[in-house]
Design a protein around this motif. Sequence first.
Motif, PDB file in Angstrom:
ATOM      1  N   LEU A  54       0.981  -1.267  -0.087  1.00 30.81           N
ATOM      2  CA  LEU A  54      -0.068  -0.031  -0.103  1.00 30.81           C
ATOM      3  C   LEU A  54       0.340   1.332  -0.173  1.00 30.81           C
ATOM      4  N   LEU A  55       2.060   0.988   0.444  1.00 32.91           N
ATOM      5  CA  LEU A  55       3.433   2.290   1.021  1.00 32.91           C
ATOM      6  C   LEU A  55       3.895   2.454  -0.409  1.00 32.91           C
ATOM      7  N   GLY A  56       3.902   1.763  -1.076  1.00 35.76           N
ATOM      8  CA  GLY A  56       4.526   1.576  -2.807  1.00 35.76           C
ATOM      9  C   GLY A  56       6.184   1.364  -2.133  1.00 35.76           C
ATOM     10  N   ILE A  57       6.170  -0.075  -0.907  1.00 33.67           N
ATOM     11  CA  ILE A  57       8.192   0.055  -0.493  1.00 33.67           C
ATOM     12  C   ILE A  57       8.276  -1.382  -1.187  1.00 33.67           C
ATOM     13  N   GLU A  58       8.920  -1.476  -1.772  1.00 38.05           N
ATOM     14  CA  GLU A  58       9.614  -2.877  -2.492  1.00 38.05           C
ATOM     15  C   GLU A  58      10.483  -3.671  -1.810  1.00 38.05           C
ATOM     16  N   LYS A  59      10.198  -5.731  -2.026  1.00 40.01           N
ATOM     17  CA  LYS A  59      10.872  -6.083  -1.629  1.00 40.01           C
ATOM     18  C   LYS A  59      12.578  -5.860  -1.573  1.00 40.01           C
ATOM     19  N   GLY A  60      13.388  -5.513  -0.540  1.00 39.63           N
ATOM     20  CA  GLY A  60      14.742  -5.462  -0.202  1.00 39.63           C
ATOM     21  C   GLY A  60      14.779  -3.481  -0.257  1.00 39.63           C
ATOM     22  N   ASP A  61      13.580  -2.384  -0.316  1.00 41.36           N
ATOM     23  CA  ASP A  61      14.681  -1.959   0.615  1.00 41.36           C
ATOM     24  C   ASP A  61      14.370  -1.417   2.180  1.00 41.36           C
ATOM     25  N   LYS A  62      15.508  -2.220   2.518  1.00 39.85           N
ATOM     26  CA  LYS A  62      16.265  -1.591   3.266  1.00 39.85           C
ATOM     27  C   LYS A  62      15.586  -0.234   4.583  1.00 39.85           C
ATOM     28  N   GLU A  63      15.986   0.681   3.267  1.00 40.99           N
ATOM     29  CA  GLU A  63      15.939   2.049   4.162  1.00 40.99           C
ATOM     30  C   GLU A  63      14.330   2.704   4.366  1.00 40.99           C
ATOM     31  N   ARG A  64      13.698   1.849   3.811  1.00 33.14           N
ATOM     32  CA  ARG A  64      12.178   2.674   3.342  1.00 33.14           C
ATOM     33  C   ARG A  64      11.149   2.236   4.329  1.00 33.14           C
ATOM     34  N   MET A  65      11.353   0.420   4.768  1.00 35.38           N
ATOM     35  CA  MET A  65      11.158  -0.611   5.812  1.00 35.38           C
ATOM     36  C   MET A  65      11.574   0.241   6.405  1.00 35.38           C
ATOM     37  N   HIS A  66      12.881   0.679   7.594  1.00 30.54           N
ATOM     38  CA  HIS A  66      13.392   1.395   8.629  1.00 30.54           C
ATOM     39  C   HIS A  66      12.202   2.710   9.183  1.00 30.54           C
ATOM     40  N   VAL A  67      12.320   3.620   8.303  1.00 26.42           N
ATOM     41  CA  VAL A  67      11.735   4.259   7.796  1.00 26.42           C
ATOM     42  C   VAL A  67      10.552   4.151   8.339  1.00 26.42           C
ATOM     43  N   GLN A  68       9.384   3.429   7.994  1.00 23.07           N
ATOM     44  CA  GLN A  68       7.890   3.936   7.684  1.00 23.07           C
ATOM     45  C   GLN A  68       7.748   2.361   9.203  1.00 23.07           C
ATOM     46  N   HIS A  69       8.987   1.700  10.348  1.00 22.29           N
ATOM     47  CA  HIS A  69       9.410   1.232  11.181  1.00 22.29           C
ATOM     48  C   HIS A  69       9.318   1.754  12.185  1.00 22.29           C
ATOM     49  N   GLY A  70       9.827   2.890  12.095  1.00 17.24           N
ATOM     50  CA  GLY A  70      10.294   4.030  12.921  1.00 17.24           C
ATOM     51  C   GLY A  70       8.973   4.598  13.240  1.00 17.24           C
ATOM     52  N   ARG A  71       8.171   4.788  12.509  1.00 14.46           N
ATOM     53  CA  ARG A  71       6.661   6.317  12.777  1.00 14.46           C
ATOM     54  C   ARG A  71       6.175   5.139  13.834  1.00 14.46           C
ATOM     55  N   ASN A  72       6.599   3.503  14.545  1.00 18.02           N
ATOM     56  CA  ASN A  72       5.809   3.586  15.239  1.00 18.02           C
ATOM     57  C   ASN A  72       5.971   3.935  16.660  1.00 18.02           C
ATOM     58  N   TYR A  73       7.607   4.431  17.073  1.00 24.55           N
ATOM     59  CA  TYR A  73       7.937   5.403  18.001  1.00 24.55           C
ATOM     60  C   TYR A  73       7.703   5.884  17.967  1.00 24.55           C
ATOM     61  N   ARG A  74       6.613   6.871  17.288  1.00 27.85           N
ATOM     62  CA  ARG A  74       6.054   8.296  17.122  1.00 27.85           C
ATOM     63  C   ARG A  74       4.996   8.158  17.166  1.00 27.85           C
ATOM     64  N   PHE A  75       4.524   6.648  17.809  1.00 26.20           N
ATOM     65  CA  PHE A  75       2.936   6.955  17.366  1.00 26.20           C
ATOM     66  C   PHE A  75       1.908   6.845  16.460  1.00 26.20           C
ATOM     67  N   PHE A  76       2.745   6.928  15.069  1.00 23.94           N
ATOM     68  CA  PHE A  76       2.013   7.432  14.011  1.00 23.94           C
ATOM     69  C   PHE A  76       1.243   8.804  14.434  1.00 23.94           C
ATOM     70  N   ASP A  77       2.153   9.035  15.172  1.00 27.37           N
ATOM     71  CA  ASP A  77       1.706  10.808  15.003  1.00 27.37           C
ATOM     72  C   ASP A  77       0.198  10.756  16.058  1.00 27.37           C
ATOM     73  N   ALA A  78      -0.015   9.725  16.587  1.00 32.08           N
ATOM     74  CA  ALA A  78      -0.946  10.033  17.600  1.00 32.08           C
ATOM     75  C   ALA A  78      -0.903  11.091  18.261  1.00 32.08           C
ATOM     76  N   PRO A  79      -1.498  11.584  19.195  1.00 30.86           N
ATOM     77  CA  PRO A  79      -1.484  12.703  20.427  1.00 30.86           C
ATOM     78  C   PRO A  79      -1.295  11.950  21.709  1.00 30.86           C
ATOM     79  N   VAL A  80      -1.550  10.962  21.771  1.00 30.28           N
ATOM     80  CA  VAL A  80      -1.488  10.124  23.052  1.00 30.28           C
ATOM     81  C   VAL A  80      -0.710   8.292  22.956  1.00 30.28           C
ATOM     82  N   GLY A  81       0.365   8.794  23.329  1.00 25.65           N
ATOM     83  CA  GLY A  81       0.368   7.132  24.055  1.00 25.65           C
ATOM     84  C   GLY A  81       0.440   6.316  25.300  1.00 25.65           C
ATOM     85  N   LEU A  82       0.561   5.415  25.212  1.00 27.24           N
ATOM     86  CA  LEU A  82       0.212   4.611  26.183  1.00 27.24           C
ATOM     87  C   LEU A  82       1.242   2.993  26.656  1.00 27.24           C
ATOM     88  N   PHE A  83       1.637   3.328  27.887  1.00 30.54           N
ATOM     89  CA  PHE A  83       1.905   2.469  27.633  1.00 30.54           C
ATOM     90  C   PHE A  83       1.502   1.162  29.150  1.00 30.54           C
TER      91      PHE A  83
END
Length: 244
Positions: free
Chosen positions: A123-152
């Motif tokens: 859906l995001l147009g990230i091709e297999k083997g594109d590790k850089e874009r995969m890393h960027v997308q996975h890193g969005r987890n740690y910004r809570f996908f821009d949600a205003p609230v995070g819970l642990f």
Amino acid sequence: MKTADRLSPSPFHSLIDVSRAVDWALVSRRSVRAFLPTPVARDEVESILEVARFSATGVNMQPWHVHVVTGTAKSRLSAAINAIDDDPARSSHLDEPYDYYPREWTSPYVDRRREVGWALYGLLGIEKGDKERMHVQHGRNYRFFDAPVGLFFTVDRVMREGSLLDTGMFLQSVMLAARARGLGTCPQAAFNKFHRVIADELSIPDSQMLVCGMSLGYADPDSIENSLVTDRAAVNDFTTFYNE
């Protein structure tokens, strides 16, 4: 909510309406991976936790602890995690508080994991083997996908596996209560390997173990990643009935 209120007859005119509402919340819940910047009031978060606290729990242990981050605290935590995530020398040595995933993947679980992963990347147009874009997308987890609230969610380390089951039911209650209020959620085990960073930033005592994180907010209806709908196994695939 008082005990007497909880034991009283349903206040709704039709049990059919109640079942439809519950079924809708269950079936329409999704892991939201893109949120609007619309704030979520603290009162709203508290109302979700107010109803979720009635989740089933063995011998009424109620083992869960909830840590809510917003505003500057959330931004600071995200920055601390992303700084480590972007540095292979630091991130390669991280461990997890417990084994969430199997140590050896087998079918059908590995197939389902791959299917949802490639469906999202497609859906995001990230091709297999594109590790850089995969890393960027996975890193969005740690910004809570821009949600205003995070819970642990944490449990005391003295507790055993049963408390993880109880906390899982509590998580489901949080997500369904949020859905009923028009809010989206994303439960995230991706935070687990950063449990020490999270504990340091939030001053969580070492006696507590991180179970997972969660993003909470209003889903962005125009984000392509939120159009992802995962397949689910049919009832007959996982159920055995015994009548003799």
